[in-house]
Design a protein around this motif. Structure first.
Motif, PDB file in Angstrom:
ATOM      1  N   GLY A 177       0.790  -1.221   0.000  1.00 39.84           N
ATOM      2  CA  GLY A 177       0.000   0.000   0.000  1.00 39.84           C
ATOM      3  C   GLY A 177       0.823   1.272   0.000  1.00 39.84           C
ATOM      4  N   ILE A 178       2.048   1.234  -0.541  1.00 34.61           N
ATOM      5  CA  ILE A 178       2.889   2.429  -0.542  1.00 34.61           C
ATOM      6  C   ILE A 178       2.665   3.218  -1.824  1.00 34.61           C
ATOM      7  CG2 ILE A 178       4.651   1.350   0.890  1.00 34.61           C
ATOM      8  CD1 ILE A 178       6.303   0.887  -1.640  1.00 34.61           C
ATOM      9  N   GLU A 179       3.085   4.480  -1.790  1.00 36.53           N
ATOM     10  CA  GLU A 179       2.947   5.331  -2.966  1.00 36.53           C
ATOM     11  C   GLU A 179       3.893   4.850  -4.054  1.00 36.53           C
ATOM     12  OE1 GLU A 179       3.323  10.051  -4.252  1.00 36.53           O
ATOM     13  OE2 GLU A 179       3.584   9.423  -2.160  1.00 36.53           O
ATOM     14  N   LYS A 180       3.393   4.793  -5.274  1.00 35.94           N
ATOM     15  CA  LYS A 180       4.174   4.270  -6.391  1.00 35.94           C
ATOM     16  C   LYS A 180       4.580   5.388  -7.339  1.00 35.94           C
ATOM     17  CE  LYS A 180       0.749   1.421  -7.213  1.00 35.94           C
ATOM     18  NZ  LYS A 180       0.028   1.397  -5.944  1.00 35.94           N
ATOM     19  N   THR A 181       5.722   5.210  -8.004  1.00 37.24           N
ATOM     20  CA  THR A 181       6.138   6.150  -9.031  1.00 37.24           C
ATOM     21  C   THR A 181       5.272   5.961 -10.267  1.00 37.24           C
ATOM     22  OG1 THR A 181       7.739   4.655 -10.044  1.00 37.24           O
ATOM     23  CG2 THR A 181       8.518   5.985  -8.195  1.00 37.24           C
ATOM     24  N   ARG A 182       5.365   6.925 -11.198  1.00 40.89           N
ATOM     25  CA  ARG A 182       4.615   6.817 -12.447  1.00 40.89           C
ATOM     26  C   ARG A 182       4.966   5.534 -13.184  1.00 40.89           C
ATOM     27  NH1 ARG A 182       6.118  10.976 -16.982  1.00 40.89           N
ATOM     28  NH2 ARG A 182       6.432  12.191 -15.092  1.00 40.89           N
ATOM     29  N   GLU A 183       6.249   5.151 -13.165  1.00 41.40           N
ATOM     30  CA  GLU A 183       6.668   3.952 -13.887  1.00 41.40           C
ATOM     31  C   GLU A 183       6.153   2.688 -13.205  1.00 41.40           C
ATOM     32  OE1 GLU A 183      10.768   4.896 -13.978  1.00 41.40           O
ATOM     33  OE2 GLU A 183      10.713   5.586 -16.049  1.00 41.40           O
ATOM     34  N   GLU A 184       6.075   2.697 -11.857  1.00 45.50           N
ATOM     35  CA  GLU A 184       5.514   1.548 -11.165  1.00 45.50           C
ATOM     36  C   GLU A 184       4.023   1.413 -11.464  1.00 45.50           C
ATOM     37  OE1 GLU A 184       6.655  -1.012  -9.520  1.00 45.50           O
ATOM     38  OE2 GLU A 184       8.683  -0.379  -9.990  1.00 45.50           O
ATOM     39  N   GLU A 185       3.320   2.535 -11.573  1.00 51.15           N
ATOM     40  CA  GLU A 185       1.909   2.478 -11.956  1.00 51.15           C
ATOM     41  C   GLU A 185       1.765   1.916 -13.368  1.00 51.15           C
ATOM     42  OE1 GLU A 185       0.626   6.463 -11.462  1.00 51.15           O
ATOM     43  OE2 GLU A 185       0.297   6.275  -9.303  1.00 51.15           O
ATOM     44  N   GLU A 186       2.695   2.283 -14.256  1.00 54.19           N
ATOM     45  CA  GLU A 186       2.665   1.760 -15.621  1.00 54.19           C
ATOM     46  C   GLU A 186       2.912   0.252 -15.626  1.00 54.19           C
ATOM     47  OE1 GLU A 186       2.670   1.914 -19.935  1.00 54.19           O
ATOM     48  OE2 GLU A 186       1.855   3.156 -18.332  1.00 54.19           O
ATOM     49  N   LEU A 187       3.808  -0.222 -14.734  1.00 49.07           N
ATOM     50  CA  LEU A 187       4.078  -1.649 -14.647  1.00 49.07           C
ATOM     51  C   LEU A 187       2.821  -2.431 -14.280  1.00 49.07           C
ATOM     52  CD1 LEU A 187       7.532  -1.782 -12.838  1.00 49.07           C
ATOM     53  CD2 LEU A 187       7.042  -2.717 -15.084  1.00 49.07           C
ATOM     54  N   GLU A 188       2.024  -1.865 -13.382  1.00 47.50           N
ATOM     55  CA  GLU A 188       0.802  -2.541 -12.975  1.00 47.50           C
ATOM     56  C   GLU A 188      -0.248  -2.516 -14.082  1.00 47.50           C
ATOM     57  OE1 GLU A 188      -0.863  -1.947  -9.109  1.00 47.50           O
ATOM     58  OE2 GLU A 188       0.990  -1.043  -8.389  1.00 47.50           O
ATOM     59  N   ALA A 189      -0.346  -1.382 -14.778  1.00 48.44           N
ATOM     60  CA  ALA A 189      -1.409  -1.201 -15.762  1.00 48.44           C
ATOM     61  C   ALA A 189      -1.096  -1.863 -17.097  1.00 48.44           C
ATOM     62  CB  ALA A 189      -1.674   0.287 -15.972  1.00 48.44           C
ATOM     63  N   ARG A 192       1.019  -4.829 -18.873  1.00 45.33           N
ATOM     64  CA  ARG A 192       1.876  -6.005 -18.745  1.00 45.33           C
ATOM     65  C   ARG A 192       2.992  -6.008 -19.780  1.00 45.33           C
ATOM     66  NH1 ARG A 192       0.291 -10.322 -22.258  1.00 45.33           N
ATOM     67  NH2 ARG A 192      -1.596  -9.836 -23.453  1.00 45.33           N
ATOM     68  N   PHE A 193       2.782  -5.327 -20.909  1.00 47.50           N
ATOM     69  CA  PHE A 193       3.822  -5.292 -21.927  1.00 47.50           C
ATOM     70  C   PHE A 193       4.993  -4.423 -21.478  1.00 47.50           C
ATOM     71  CE2 PHE A 193      -0.163  -6.005 -24.364  1.00 47.50           C
ATOM     72  CZ  PHE A 193       0.112  -7.306 -24.753  1.00 47.50           C
ATOM     73  N   PHE A 194       4.693  -3.368 -20.721  1.00 45.29           N
ATOM     74  CA  PHE A 194       5.773  -2.557 -20.163  1.00 45.29           C
ATOM     75  C   PHE A 194       6.591  -3.386 -19.180  1.00 45.29           C
ATOM     76  CE2 PHE A 194       7.410   0.687 -17.149  1.00 45.29           C
ATOM     77  CZ  PHE A 194       8.171   1.421 -18.044  1.00 45.29           C
ATOM     78  N   HIS A 195       5.914  -4.160 -18.345  1.00 43.56           N
ATOM     79  CA  HIS A 195       6.590  -5.068 -17.418  1.00 43.56           C
ATOM     80  C   HIS A 195       7.519  -6.008 -18.177  1.00 43.56           C
ATOM     81  CE1 HIS A 195       6.940  -8.886 -15.232  1.00 43.56           C
ATOM     82  NE2 HIS A 195       6.807  -8.197 -14.119  1.00 43.56           N
ATOM     83  N   GLN A 196       7.032  -6.573 -19.268  1.00 44.49           N
ATOM     84  CA  GLN A 196       7.845  -7.502 -20.050  1.00 44.49           C
ATOM     85  C   GLN A 196       9.054  -6.808 -20.673  1.00 44.49           C
ATOM     86  OE1 GLN A 196       4.979  -9.090 -22.791  1.00 44.49           O
ATOM     87  NE2 GLN A 196       3.941 -10.328 -21.248  1.00 44.49           N
ATOM     88  N   LYS A 197       8.876  -5.551 -21.098  1.00 47.91           N
ATOM     89  CA  LYS A 197       9.994  -4.829 -21.697  1.00 47.91           C
ATOM     90  C   LYS A 197      11.074  -4.498 -20.668  1.00 47.91           C
ATOM     91  CE  LYS A 197       7.459  -1.645 -23.651  1.00 47.91           C
ATOM     92  NZ  LYS A 197       7.100  -0.415 -24.397  1.00 47.91           N
ATOM     93  N   VAL A 198      10.654  -4.122 -19.455  1.00 48.40           N
ATOM     94  CA  VAL A 198      11.643  -3.840 -18.410  1.00 48.40           C
ATOM     95  C   VAL A 198      12.442  -5.103 -18.098  1.00 48.40           C
ATOM     96  CG1 VAL A 198      11.980  -3.175 -15.999  1.00 48.40           C
ATOM     97  CG2 VAL A 198      10.315  -1.943 -17.400  1.00 48.40           C
TER      98      VAL A 198
END
Length: 441
Positions: free
Chosen positions: A382-394, A396-402
């Motif tokens: 439940g911690i505050e996430k960065t913009r990129e962490e929010e993108e990782l959750e939203a 899945r293709f960004f997650h795969q690219k990282v």
């Protein structure tokens, strides 16, 4: 077998025979919902069978599409201003009255005939041709873009072909000049993503001076940039590692890095360091709100600050580092390369190589868990996430690219450890990887 999304060879040859490309013609790539890429170009003459050719998923009937690009930068300072302008327009477009169901998609304009950097922009898909939405877009561009302002409007003709009308927006609210009308056709997918050749120096920095040059151009725009540069300038260039092992633990948030790094510190009697270091952590929010160019220059320079600490501490004990250069590069690559993991630069691309002027660790461990497990852990924290962490959750293709970028890193490469097990098991697996390099630890 040709890659999905390319024109067939016979169709491509037919198009080239009927309408040979000119150096002045541009190609475009847009990232559609679902991270699919669509490549297209514009031509005044139609090849045979043009009625059957149209970019897939490009124009949502019965609506319109609009596109525009940020003018190319001619100097380092203009490059920073252009990057910030792109970010500001992205925010403004998300709030503009473009109509229900409208989408704002990333767009790149590039020339297959030269090596110039692609120009970033936006493709706006409107589900209905609303005059008020078009006026709102024109007003936004007049307000923020330097003259002359060009806006492309895409519509479908009665025969099914897609046409682009190019307008030059004048200063007056209703003033605009028609510059021409051309057909929109699919473009062949290039061998590599148009942004790949320009990642070094634009998102991934191969040296301290390359990253420093970007922040130098930000000092009049971002006061914190001067403070960061002052800290960097106090660090020795090319610091030497001591005799003790230097071990980096990499991974996305919620893969267990904190637990593993603290456990390793206790098990090995090591010093634990973190990037970015505490001396710059108060400025993270400032730079996280900046575009990739500025944000990545900041994070790249924090690696050099940590490198000076590593050099000092590794003369006395083992050093454990919670993230280092690999994470800086992996997130930058995944952000700049649109589409899916197959669009990443290939293995052994220079963008995956460790900077020659940055102190190199002995071992890099990459902790991995499934996307579902990682999201579950983040929700529990439940911690505050960065913009990129929010993108990782939203996305899945960004997650795969990282993660795909992490796996392509070399010299040093990442040793993979499955972090989905118990704390004890994960620590045992990490220690096993480390002791392959340092049996006496």
């Amino acid at each position: 077998m040709p890659r999905r999304g390319r024109l067939s060879l016979s169709l491509l040859l037919s198009c080239m025979a009927q309408s040979p490309p000119r150096r002045a013609e541009r190609c475009f790539v847009a990232e559609l919902p679902g991270s699919e890429l669509v490549y297209f170009t514009c031509s005044r003459s139609a090849p045979l069978g043009a009625a059957a050719l149209r970019p897939r998923g490009f124009l949502p009937p019965p609506g319109r599409c609009y596109s525009f690009c940020i003018p190319p930068a001619q100097s380092p300072r203009e490059r920073v201003r252009a990057a910030r302008l792109h970010g500001q327009l992205q925010q403004r477009l998300s709030r503009a009255p473009l109509g229900a169901g409208a989408r704002v998609l990333p767009l790149l304009s590039y020339s297959p005939a030269d090596a110039a950097a692609p120009e970033p922009g936006f493709l706006v898909q409107a589900t209905q041709a609303a005059a008020e939405a078009e006026r709102a877009l024109e007003e936004l561009l007049r307000l923020h873009l330097p003259a002359p302002v060009h806006l492309s409007v895409y519509e479908e003709a009665a025969d099914g072909q897609v046409w682009r009308t190019l307008w030059r927006l004048q200063g007056a609210p209703e003033g605009k000049e028609l510059l021409g009308r051309v057909r929109v056709l699919p473009a062949p997918e290039p061998l590599s993503h148009p942004a790949a050749a320009h990642l070094l120096g634009a998102a991934v920095f191969g040296s301290r001076e390359a990253a420093r040059g970007v922040l130098e151009e930000c000092t009049s725009l971002i006061p914190e940039a001067k403070a960061v540069l002052d800290l960097v300038d106090k660090c020795p260039k090319l610091p030497k590692k001591g005799d003790f092992p230097v071990i980096v633990i990499e991974g996305l948030d919620a893969t267990g890095k904190t637990t593993v790094t603290q456990s390793l510190r206790d098990s090995l009697g090591a010093v634990l360091l973190k990037t970015p270091p505490s001396c710059v952590s108060q400025w993270r929010k400032t730079f996280d709100d900046e575009p990739t160019l500025v944000r990545r220059a900041f994070y790249a320079l924090t690696n050099y600050i940590v490198a000076s600490e590593i050099a000092k501490e590794s003369t006395k004990s083992p050093v454990i580092i919670d993230r280092f250069w690999h994470s800086t590069a992996a997130y930058a690559i995944a952000t700049e390369i649109s589409g899916k993991v197959l669009n990443l630069p290939p293995l052994h691309h220079p963008v995956y190589c460790w900077p020659e002027d940055l102190l190199k660790p002995d071992v890099v461990i990459l902790l991995t868990v499934s996307p579902e497990e990682r999201i579950r852990r983040l929700q529990e924290r439940g911690i505050e996430k960065t913009r990129e962490e929010e993108e990782l959750e939203a996305n899945r293709f960004f997650h795969q690219k990282v993660e795909g970028s992490y796996r392509r890193m070399e010299n040093p490469s990442c040793e993979l450890v499955d972090a989905s097990g118990s704390r004890e098991q994960v620590l045992e697996d990490v220690l096993h990887q480390i002791k392959k390099h340092f049996p006496l630890l």
